[in-house]
Design an enzyme around this catalytic site. Structure first.
Site, PDB file in Angstrom:
ATOM      1  N   LYS A   1       0.321  -1.522  -0.294  1.00  0.00           N
ATOM      2  CA  LYS A   1       0.233  -0.104   0.161  1.00  0.00           C
ATOM      3  C   LYS A   1       0.848   1.501   0.161  1.00  0.00           C
ATOM      4  O   LYS A   1       0.972   2.105  -0.376  1.00  0.00           O
ATOM      5  CB  LYS A   1      -0.868  -0.111   1.006  1.00  0.00           C
ATOM      6  CG  LYS A   1      -2.038  -1.118   0.917  1.00  0.00           C
ATOM      7  CD  LYS A   1      -2.516  -1.006   2.490  1.00  0.00           C
ATOM      8  CE  LYS A   1      -3.801  -2.422   1.691  1.00  0.00           C
ATOM      9  NZ  LYS A   1      -4.267  -3.130   3.416  1.00  0.00           N
TER      10      LYS A   1
ATOM     11  N   ASP B   1     -11.243   2.225   3.167  1.00  0.00           N
ATOM     12  CA  ASP B   1     -10.934   1.055   3.137  1.00  0.00           C
ATOM     13  C   ASP B   1     -13.307   0.683   2.969  1.00  0.00           C
ATOM     14  O   ASP B   1     -12.962  -0.108   2.292  1.00  0.00           O
ATOM     15  CB  ASP B   1     -10.761  -0.126   4.451  1.00  0.00           C
ATOM     16  CG  ASP B   1      -9.441  -0.666   4.206  1.00  0.00           C
ATOM     17  OD1 ASP B   1      -9.431  -1.076   3.323  1.00  0.00           O
ATOM     18  OD2 ASP B   1      -9.452  -0.902   4.973  1.00  0.00           O
TER      19      ASP B   1
ATOM     20  N   GLN C   1      -5.138  -1.734   9.244  1.00  0.00           N
ATOM     21  CA  GLN C   1      -4.912  -3.065   8.963  1.00  0.00           C
ATOM     22  C   GLN C   1      -5.446  -4.138   9.248  1.00  0.00           C
ATOM     23  O   GLN C   1      -5.644  -4.161  10.553  1.00  0.00           O
ATOM     24  CB  GLN C   1      -3.082  -3.281   8.204  1.00  0.00           C
ATOM     25  CG  GLN C   1      -2.739  -4.986   7.944  1.00  0.00           C
ATOM     26  CD  GLN C   1      -3.401  -4.606   6.234  1.00  0.00           C
ATOM     27  OE1 GLN C   1      -3.426  -3.327   5.510  1.00  0.00           O
ATOM     28  NE2 GLN C   1      -4.222  -5.656   5.764  1.00  0.00           N
TER      29      GLN C   1
END
Ligand code: NAD
Length: 281
Positions: free
Chosen positions: A49, A116, A93
């Site tokens: 990422k 997200d 995460q």
């Protein structure tokens, strides 16, 4: 001959488009990635990422917190990042260590920084057809279908899996694209019979090479979300690729199918977030 859907190429195209846009419009985007503990798979995802951010011209800030971080400490950090005007995307995460409630942490992220697309407000917006951040893997699958000119409207779509991050948002997105949608899960009675109804079969079952030709209608499009390492340490999906290939009209391989699209769509959300925050100033 089946079309092999090249997610790597499409994701590179998207990253190049975003890079050009960031450059031309001088977009100032900063993503903050938080990792708790040092799960090796998570560390690879986080590294990828950050690499994608760097390529596109998005700044990235990262927090690598120890395994024993408490839920309160993590939520306090998220809340301070919510207030930080320099940050426009926050990503925690997953999975988190078992002593931390992921739902509580996701809910703490400001919905306008939830790149997200997991916050209940963004999921709710998707459900009622309003603007909001989309969950990256399902959004990436829609992008693949569209860029390969695979029609969705009016077609039978069967999704295997009902997780909050893949199956459910995928179903809502296919519905938004006017597909006729069926969701299968662990209690579905005759999975093969239902799956064979699909013009577009999307598999997120989390079991290596589970889906064989018996689950696939001749000429269907098969999208494989799964990622596993087999006994020979080779990457494979939820679909038995070799078995299914002669029977499909198009298929995503693993690796190089859905996987790379997730990061590309995350980058897209970061750019959208920066543009929105600038517009709101
Ligand atoms: P999950 O384990 O949360 O969900 C699996 C789903 O499959 C569940 O809803 C369950 O009801 C269903 N299921 C299990 N056994 C079944 C059976 N026998 N018959 C019918 N349904 C059954 O998994 P997830 O988080 O949705 O992920 C699915 C897969 O996708 C995993 O392999 C994961 O690693 C992968 N994944 C890939 C990406 C990517 O970027 N490519 C992103 C997320 C997840």
């Amino acid at each position: 001959m089946a079309v092999i859907i090249d997610g790597k190429r499409i994701s590179n195209d998207i990253k190049d488009e975003l890079k050009a846009r960031v450059n031309e419009q001088n977009i100032d985007a900063t993503l903050c990635v938080i990792q708790v503990g040092n799960d090796p798979a998570s560390s690879i995802y986080v590294k990828n990422k950050k690499k994608a951010c760097e390529y596109i011209g998005i700044k990235s800030v990262s927090y690598e917190l120890p395994d024993e971080t408490t839920e309160k400490e993590l939520i306090d950090l998220v809340q301070s990042l919510n207030e930080d005007k320099r940050i426009n995307g926050i990503l925690v995460q997953l999975p988190l260590p078992s002593h931390i409630n992921s739902d509580a942490v996701i809910k703490a992220i400001a919905p306008n920084k939830d790149v997200d697309g997991f916050h209940p407000e963004n999921v709710g917006n998707l459900c009622i057809g309003r603007q909001g951040f989309l969950s990256c893997t399902p959004a990436g699958i829609i992008e693949l279908l569209k860029r390969y000119d695979i029609p969705i409207e009016g077609r039978e779509c069967v999704i295997i899996g009902r997780s909050n991050i893949v199956g459910k948002p995928m179903a809502l997105l296919m519905l938004r694209e006017n597909a006729t949608v069926t969701i299968c899960h662990s209690r579905t009675r005759d999975l093969a019979e239902t799956a064979r109804r699909a013009d577009i079969l999307i598999v997120a079952i989390g079991k290596p090479r589970f889906i064989t030709k018996d689950y696939v209608k001749e000429g269907a499009v098969v999208i494989d979300v799964g990622i596993h390492r087999d006994e020979d340490n080779k990457l494979c999906g939820d679909v038995d690729y070799e078995d299914v290939l002669p029977h499909v009209s198009a298929i995503t391989p693993v690796p190089g199918g859905v996987g790379p699209m997730t990061i590309a769509m995350l980058m897209n959300n970061c750019v959208q977030s920066a543009l929105q925050m600038t517009a709101d100033k």
